[in-house]
Design a protein around this motif. Structure first.
Motif, PDB file in Angstrom:
ATOM      1  N   LYS A   8       0.822  -1.215   0.000  1.00 23.42           N
ATOM      2  CA  LYS A   8       0.000   0.000   0.000  1.00 23.42           C
ATOM      3  C   LYS A   8       0.854   1.263   0.000  1.00 23.42           C
ATOM      4  CE  LYS A   8      -4.196  -1.869   2.125  1.00 23.42           C
ATOM      5  NZ  LYS A   8      -5.165  -1.743   3.244  1.00 23.42           N
ATOM      6  N   SER A   9       2.008   1.202   0.637  1.00 20.34           N
ATOM      7  CA  SER A   9       2.908   2.350   0.664  1.00 20.34           C
ATOM      8  C   SER A   9       3.353   2.731  -0.741  1.00 20.34           C
ATOM      9  CB  SER A   9       4.128   2.034   1.531  1.00 20.34           C
ATOM     10  OG  SER A   9       5.066   3.081   1.469  1.00 20.34           O
ATOM     11  N   GLU A  21       1.789   1.866  -3.551  1.00 19.40           N
ATOM     12  CA  GLU A  21       0.586   2.258  -4.305  1.00 19.40           C
ATOM     13  C   GLU A  21       0.206   3.710  -4.019  1.00 19.40           C
ATOM     14  OE1 GLU A  21      -4.122   0.970  -4.548  1.00 19.40           O
ATOM     15  OE2 GLU A  21      -2.647  -0.476  -3.792  1.00 19.40           O
ATOM     16  N   LYS A  22       0.264   4.093  -2.733  1.00 18.73           N
ATOM     17  CA  LYS A  22      -0.085   5.464  -2.358  1.00 18.73           C
ATOM     18  C   LYS A  22       0.904   6.464  -2.946  1.00 18.73           C
ATOM     19  CE  LYS A  22      -0.926   8.432   1.657  1.00 18.73           C
ATOM     20  NZ  LYS A  22      -0.911   8.529   3.144  1.00 18.73           N
ATOM     21  N   HIS A  60       0.327   6.788  -6.688  1.00 16.64           N
ATOM     22  CA  HIS A  60      -0.910   7.519  -6.968  1.00 16.64           C
ATOM     23  C   HIS A  60      -0.713   9.022  -6.790  1.00 16.64           C
ATOM     24  CE1 HIS A  60      -5.271   8.099  -7.295  1.00 16.64           C
ATOM     25  NE2 HIS A  60      -5.136   8.984  -6.314  1.00 16.64           N
ATOM     26  N   THR A  61      -0.058   9.412  -5.690  1.00 11.24           N
ATOM     27  CA  THR A  61       0.181  10.836  -5.431  1.00 11.24           C
ATOM     28  C   THR A  61       1.068  11.445  -6.502  1.00 11.24           C
ATOM     29  OG1 THR A  61      -0.005  10.454  -3.045  1.00 11.24           O
ATOM     30  CG2 THR A  61       1.032  12.506  -3.745  1.00 11.24           C
ATOM     31  N   THR A 106      -7.502  13.218  -6.071  1.00 18.38           N
ATOM     32  CA  THR A 106      -7.048  13.453  -4.702  1.00 18.38           C
ATOM     33  C   THR A 106      -8.220  13.283  -3.744  1.00 18.38           C
ATOM     34  OG1 THR A 106      -5.466  15.069  -5.581  1.00 18.38           O
ATOM     35  CG2 THR A 106      -5.796  15.041  -3.205  1.00 18.38           C
TER      36      THR A 106
END
Length: 325
Positions: A234-235, A237-238, A241-242, A298
Protein backbone atom coordinates in the motif's frame (compact mmCIF):
# COMPACT_ATOMS: atom_id res chain seq x y z
CA UNK A 1 2.25 57.39 -33.88
CA UNK A 2 5.32 59.22 -32.61
CA UNK A 3 8.92 59.84 -33.68
CA UNK A 4 11.75 58.34 -31.68
CA UNK A 5 15.24 59.84 -31.23
CA UNK A 6 16.35 58.41 -34.57
CA UNK A 7 13.56 60.21 -36.37
CA UNK A 8 11.68 56.95 -37.09
CA UNK A 9 7.93 57.13 -36.78
CA UNK A 10 6.79 54.38 -34.42
CA UNK A 11 3.31 53.05 -33.65
CA UNK A 12 2.01 53.61 -30.12
CA UNK A 13 -1.41 52.00 -30.67
CA UNK A 14 -1.95 48.38 -31.71
CA UNK A 15 -4.82 46.13 -32.80
CA UNK A 16 -5.17 42.65 -31.31
CA UNK A 17 -6.74 40.81 -34.23
CA UNK A 18 -6.49 37.13 -33.35
CA UNK A 19 -8.80 34.88 -35.41
CA UNK A 20 -9.33 37.71 -37.93
CA UNK A 21 -9.54 35.07 -40.67
CA UNK A 22 -12.98 34.07 -39.36
CA UNK A 23 -14.42 37.41 -40.43
CA UNK A 24 -17.99 37.92 -39.22
CA UNK A 25 -17.95 34.58 -37.38
CA UNK A 26 -15.26 35.87 -35.02
CA UNK A 27 -17.87 37.26 -32.59
CA UNK A 28 -19.23 33.75 -31.98
CA UNK A 29 -15.93 32.84 -30.29
CA UNK A 30 -17.21 34.85 -27.32
CA UNK A 31 -19.45 31.95 -26.24
CA UNK A 32 -16.92 29.06 -25.96
CA UNK A 33 -14.14 31.18 -24.50
CA UNK A 34 -16.51 32.86 -22.02
CA UNK A 35 -17.67 29.42 -20.85
CA UNK A 36 -14.09 28.12 -20.60
CA UNK A 37 -13.07 31.24 -18.68
CA UNK A 38 -15.97 30.85 -16.25
CA UNK A 39 -15.23 27.13 -15.81
CA UNK A 40 -11.58 27.88 -15.08
CA UNK A 41 -12.47 30.66 -12.62
CA UNK A 42 -15.11 28.63 -10.77
CA UNK A 43 -13.00 25.46 -10.67
CA UNK A 44 -9.89 27.15 -9.31
CA UNK A 45 -11.87 29.32 -6.88
CA UNK A 46 -13.56 26.16 -5.56
CA UNK A 47 -10.16 24.44 -5.22
CA UNK A 48 -8.72 27.41 -3.28
CA UNK A 49 -11.75 27.57 -0.94
CA UNK A 50 -11.63 23.80 -0.42
CA UNK A 51 -7.98 23.82 0.61
CA UNK A 52 -8.33 26.96 2.72
CA UNK A 53 -11.32 25.63 4.69
CA UNK A 54 -10.06 22.06 5.12
CA UNK A 55 -8.00 21.81 8.30
CA UNK A 56 -6.45 18.57 7.05
CA UNK A 57 -5.36 20.26 3.79
CA UNK A 58 -2.81 22.69 5.19
CA UNK A 59 0.28 20.56 4.57
CA UNK A 60 2.92 21.88 2.09
CA UNK A 61 1.66 19.66 -0.75
CA UNK A 62 -1.86 21.11 -0.59
CA UNK A 63 -0.56 24.66 -0.08
CA UNK A 64 1.38 24.28 -3.35
CA UNK A 65 -1.76 22.99 -5.08
CA UNK A 66 -3.56 26.07 -3.76
CA UNK A 67 -0.82 28.37 -5.10
CA UNK A 68 -1.05 26.62 -8.46
CA UNK A 69 -4.81 27.28 -8.45
CA UNK A 70 -4.12 30.97 -7.68
CA UNK A 71 -1.83 31.15 -10.73
CA UNK A 72 -4.48 29.46 -12.90
CA UNK A 73 -7.13 31.83 -11.51
CA UNK A 74 -5.06 34.98 -12.13
CA UNK A 75 -3.91 34.31 -15.70
CA UNK A 76 -7.38 34.49 -17.36
CA UNK A 77 -8.20 37.69 -15.45
CA UNK A 78 -5.24 39.40 -17.14
CA UNK A 79 -6.32 38.85 -20.75
CA UNK A 80 -9.70 37.12 -21.09
CA UNK A 81 -11.95 40.21 -20.46
CA UNK A 82 -10.08 42.22 -23.12
CA UNK A 83 -10.19 39.26 -25.52
CA UNK A 84 -13.94 38.75 -25.06
CA UNK A 85 -14.64 42.46 -25.66
CA UNK A 86 -12.61 42.19 -28.84
CA UNK A 87 -14.71 39.24 -30.02
CA UNK A 88 -18.08 40.72 -29.12
CA UNK A 89 -17.71 44.45 -29.78
CA UNK A 90 -14.57 44.54 -31.95
CA UNK A 91 -12.74 46.56 -29.25
CA UNK A 92 -9.30 45.41 -30.35
CA UNK A 93 -7.22 48.52 -29.69
CA UNK A 94 -4.49 48.63 -27.07
CA UNK A 95 -1.77 51.18 -26.37
CA UNK A 96 1.92 50.28 -26.42
CA UNK A 97 2.09 50.86 -22.66
CA UNK A 98 -1.01 48.73 -22.11
CA UNK A 99 0.48 46.01 -24.31
CA UNK A 100 3.74 46.03 -22.36
CA UNK A 101 1.91 45.84 -19.04
CA UNK A 102 -0.24 42.95 -20.29
CA UNK A 103 2.86 41.20 -21.63
CA UNK A 104 4.68 41.58 -18.30
CA UNK A 105 1.85 40.20 -16.17
CA UNK A 106 1.05 37.33 -18.57
CA UNK A 107 4.66 36.16 -18.71
CA UNK A 108 5.40 36.86 -15.03
CA UNK A 109 2.34 35.05 -13.67
CA UNK A 110 2.68 32.35 -16.35
CA UNK A 111 6.30 31.71 -15.32
CA UNK A 112 5.04 30.36 -12.00
CA UNK A 113 3.23 27.51 -13.75
CA UNK A 114 6.51 25.61 -14.03
CA UNK A 115 7.94 27.00 -10.78
CA UNK A 116 5.06 25.74 -8.63
CA UNK A 117 5.25 22.34 -10.32
CA UNK A 118 8.94 22.28 -9.43
CA UNK A 119 8.02 23.01 -5.81
CA UNK A 120 5.59 20.08 -5.84
CA UNK A 121 8.23 17.76 -7.29
CA UNK A 122 10.80 18.76 -4.65
CA UNK A 123 8.21 18.34 -1.89
CA UNK A 124 7.40 14.80 -3.08
CA UNK A 125 11.11 14.00 -3.45
CA UNK A 126 11.83 14.89 0.17
CA UNK A 127 8.65 13.19 1.45
CA UNK A 128 9.37 9.91 -0.35
CA UNK A 129 13.16 9.69 -0.59
CA UNK A 130 14.23 11.26 2.73
CA UNK A 131 11.08 11.23 4.89
CA UNK A 132 12.98 11.36 8.21
CA UNK A 133 14.35 14.79 7.26
CA UNK A 134 11.08 16.12 5.80
CA UNK A 135 10.51 18.71 8.55
CA UNK A 136 14.16 19.78 8.35
CA UNK A 137 13.93 20.63 4.67
CA UNK A 138 10.24 21.45 4.13
CA UNK A 139 9.38 24.25 6.53
CA UNK A 140 8.39 27.91 6.51
CA UNK A 141 11.98 29.14 6.31
CA UNK A 142 12.78 26.95 3.29
CA UNK A 143 9.50 27.93 1.62
CA UNK A 144 10.22 31.67 2.06
CA UNK A 145 13.76 31.30 0.68
CA UNK A 146 12.58 29.24 -2.30
CA UNK A 147 9.75 31.72 -3.00
CA UNK A 148 12.10 34.72 -2.82
CA UNK A 149 14.70 33.18 -5.14
CA UNK A 150 12.27 32.01 -7.85
CA UNK A 151 10.22 35.24 -7.69
CA UNK A 152 13.34 37.38 -8.17
CA UNK A 153 14.56 35.08 -10.96
CA UNK A 154 11.23 35.15 -12.81
CA UNK A 155 10.78 38.90 -12.36
CA UNK A 156 14.32 39.66 -13.55
CA UNK A 157 14.02 37.75 -16.82
CA UNK A 158 10.46 38.83 -17.60
CA UNK A 159 11.25 42.47 -16.79
CA UNK A 160 14.39 42.31 -18.96
CA UNK A 161 12.35 40.95 -21.89
CA UNK A 162 9.67 43.63 -21.52
CA UNK A 163 12.14 46.53 -21.11
CA UNK A 164 14.02 45.50 -24.27
CA UNK A 165 10.74 45.24 -26.18
CA UNK A 166 9.75 48.73 -25.03
CA UNK A 167 12.84 50.22 -26.75
CA UNK A 168 11.88 48.86 -30.17
CA UNK A 169 10.43 51.00 -32.95
CA UNK A 170 7.27 49.71 -34.63
CA UNK A 171 7.23 51.41 -38.02
CA UNK A 172 5.82 48.74 -40.34
CA UNK A 173 2.51 47.56 -38.87
CA UNK A 174 0.43 47.91 -35.72
CA UNK A 175 -1.59 44.69 -36.17
CA UNK A 176 -0.81 41.95 -33.68
CA UNK A 177 -2.07 38.65 -35.04
CA UNK A 178 -2.96 37.37 -31.58
CA UNK A 179 -5.65 37.82 -28.92
CA UNK A 180 -3.27 39.30 -26.34
CA UNK A 181 0.22 40.78 -26.14
CA UNK A 182 2.98 38.20 -26.10
CA UNK A 183 6.69 38.88 -26.42
CA UNK A 184 7.33 37.36 -29.85
CA UNK A 185 4.05 38.69 -31.25
CA UNK A 186 5.10 42.27 -30.43
CA UNK A 187 8.79 41.85 -31.30
CA UNK A 188 7.87 40.50 -34.75
CA UNK A 189 6.50 43.97 -35.54
CA UNK A 190 9.74 45.71 -34.56
CA UNK A 191 11.86 47.55 -37.11
CA UNK A 192 15.56 46.94 -37.50
CA UNK A 193 17.54 44.23 -35.75
CA UNK A 194 15.50 42.31 -33.16
CA UNK A 195 17.98 39.46 -32.67
CA UNK A 196 18.83 40.71 -29.16
CA UNK A 197 15.17 40.44 -28.17
CA UNK A 198 14.94 36.91 -29.57
CA UNK A 199 18.13 35.81 -27.77
CA UNK A 200 17.01 37.26 -24.43
CA UNK A 201 13.56 35.70 -24.94
CA UNK A 202 15.14 32.28 -25.46
CA UNK A 203 17.43 32.84 -22.46
CA UNK A 204 14.38 33.63 -20.32
CA UNK A 205 12.61 30.47 -21.49
CA UNK A 206 15.71 28.39 -20.75
CA UNK A 207 16.39 29.99 -17.35
CA UNK A 208 12.82 29.52 -16.16
CA UNK A 209 10.84 26.86 -18.03
CA UNK A 210 13.63 24.56 -19.25
CA UNK A 211 15.56 24.54 -15.96
CA UNK A 212 12.34 23.96 -13.97
CA UNK A 213 11.35 21.14 -16.33
CA UNK A 214 14.78 19.53 -16.08
CA UNK A 215 14.76 19.61 -12.28
CA UNK A 216 11.23 18.17 -12.27
CA UNK A 217 12.29 15.27 -14.49
CA UNK A 218 15.35 14.55 -12.32
CA UNK A 219 13.22 14.68 -9.14
CA UNK A 220 10.64 12.20 -10.44
CA UNK A 221 13.28 9.82 -11.80
CA UNK A 222 14.83 9.68 -8.33
CA UNK A 223 11.39 9.39 -6.72
CA UNK A 224 10.34 6.39 -8.81
CA UNK A 225 13.71 4.71 -8.38
CA UNK A 226 13.29 5.03 -4.61
CA UNK A 227 9.64 3.88 -4.71
CA UNK A 228 10.49 0.62 -6.48
CA UNK A 229 13.56 0.01 -4.30
CA UNK A 230 12.29 0.75 -0.80
CA UNK A 231 8.48 0.76 -0.92
CA UNK A 232 6.01 -2.10 -1.24
CA UNK A 233 2.32 -2.86 -0.95
CA UNK A 234 0.00 0.00 0.00
CA UNK A 235 2.91 2.35 0.66
CA UNK A 236 4.13 1.98 -2.92
CA UNK A 237 0.59 2.26 -4.30
CA UNK A 238 -0.08 5.46 -2.36
CA UNK A 239 3.22 7.04 -3.42
CA UNK A 240 2.66 6.17 -7.09
CA UNK A 241 -0.91 7.52 -6.97
CA UNK A 242 0.18 10.84 -5.43
CA UNK A 243 3.08 11.27 -7.84
CA UNK A 244 0.88 10.15 -10.72
CA UNK A 245 -1.56 12.98 -10.03
CA UNK A 246 1.25 15.55 -10.02
CA UNK A 247 2.73 14.03 -13.19
CA UNK A 248 -0.61 14.30 -15.00
CA UNK A 249 -0.88 17.98 -14.03
CA UNK A 250 2.77 18.53 -15.03
CA UNK A 251 2.21 16.74 -18.35
CA UNK A 252 -0.87 18.83 -19.16
CA UNK A 253 0.92 22.10 -18.31
CA UNK A 254 4.13 21.38 -20.24
CA UNK A 255 2.28 19.95 -23.24
CA UNK A 256 0.46 23.24 -23.74
CA UNK A 257 3.62 25.24 -23.00
CA UNK A 258 5.72 23.34 -25.54
CA UNK A 259 2.92 23.58 -28.12
CA UNK A 260 2.88 27.37 -27.71
CA UNK A 261 6.67 27.68 -27.94
CA UNK A 262 6.87 25.47 -31.02
CA UNK A 263 3.96 27.29 -32.68
CA UNK A 264 5.98 30.53 -32.59
CA UNK A 265 9.07 28.84 -34.01
CA UNK A 266 7.04 27.33 -36.88
CA UNK A 267 4.48 30.12 -37.15
CA UNK A 268 4.88 30.47 -40.92
CA UNK A 269 3.82 26.85 -41.50
CA UNK A 270 0.72 27.05 -39.29
CA UNK A 271 -2.64 28.57 -40.26
CA UNK A 272 -3.10 31.81 -38.23
CA UNK A 273 -6.28 30.55 -36.56
CA UNK A 274 -4.54 27.37 -35.35
CA UNK A 275 -1.65 29.45 -34.00
CA UNK A 276 -4.10 31.74 -32.14
CA UNK A 277 -5.88 28.73 -30.65
CA UNK A 278 -2.61 27.17 -29.43
CA UNK A 279 -1.59 30.49 -27.83
CA UNK A 280 -4.85 30.69 -25.87
CA UNK A 281 -4.73 26.99 -24.91
CA UNK A 282 -1.30 27.53 -23.35
CA UNK A 283 -2.70 30.09 -20.88
CA UNK A 284 -6.33 29.11 -20.43
CA UNK A 285 -6.76 25.37 -20.77
CA UNK A 286 -4.38 24.02 -18.07
CA UNK A 287 -6.28 26.03 -15.45
CA UNK A 288 -9.50 24.43 -16.64
CA UNK A 289 -8.18 20.87 -16.30
CA UNK A 290 -6.17 21.15 -13.07
CA UNK A 291 -9.14 21.45 -10.65
CA UNK A 292 -10.81 18.49 -12.37
CA UNK A 293 -7.66 16.35 -12.09
CA UNK A 294 -7.12 17.19 -8.42
CA UNK A 295 -10.83 16.83 -7.65
CA UNK A 296 -11.00 13.35 -9.20
CA UNK A 297 -7.64 11.89 -8.15
CA UNK A 298 -7.05 13.45 -4.70
CA UNK A 299 -9.31 11.83 -2.13
CA UNK A 300 -8.81 14.45 0.62
CA UNK A 301 -9.71 17.32 -1.74
CA UNK A 302 -12.66 15.43 -3.19
CA UNK A 303 -14.09 14.62 0.26
CA UNK A 304 -13.64 18.22 1.47
CA UNK A 305 -15.41 19.52 -1.66
CA UNK A 306 -18.32 17.14 -1.03
CA UNK A 307 -18.49 18.22 2.62
CA UNK A 308 -18.65 21.89 1.65
CA UNK A 309 -21.35 21.18 -0.93
CA UNK A 310 -23.42 19.18 1.55
CA UNK A 311 -23.09 21.86 4.24
CA UNK A 312 -24.37 24.50 1.83
CA UNK A 313 -27.33 22.31 0.95
CA UNK A 314 -28.17 21.37 4.54
CA UNK A 315 -27.56 24.86 5.98
CA UNK A 316 -30.67 26.65 4.68
CA UNK A 317 -32.92 23.65 5.51
CA UNK A 318 -31.68 23.57 9.13
CA UNK A 319 -32.34 27.28 9.45
CA UNK A 320 -35.88 26.86 8.17
CA UNK A 321 -36.66 24.01 10.59
CA UNK A 322 -35.31 26.01 13.54
CA UNK A 323 -37.53 28.98 12.65
CA UNK A 324 -40.64 26.76 12.60
CA UNK A 325 -39.94 25.48 16.09
Amino acid sequence: MQQNQSGITSHTEFLLLGFHGLGGYRQFLFIPFFLIGVLSFVGNAALIITIKTGSSLHSPMYVLICINACVDLTLPVIFVPKMLLSFLFDLSGISLLGCLFQMFFIHFVGSFQSTVLLGMALDRYVAICIPLHYNDYINRSTFCKFSAVVTLRNMFFVLLVVVLASHLSFCSSNIIDDCFCQHMALVSLGCGNTSKNSIIGLLAVFSITVIDAGLIVISYIKIFCDIFKTHSGKSREKAIHTCGTHLIVTGVSFSFTMSALLSYRFKSSLPPNIHNLISIMYLLFPGTFHPIIYGIRTKAIREQMLNLFQCKRIGPISTKVTSIH
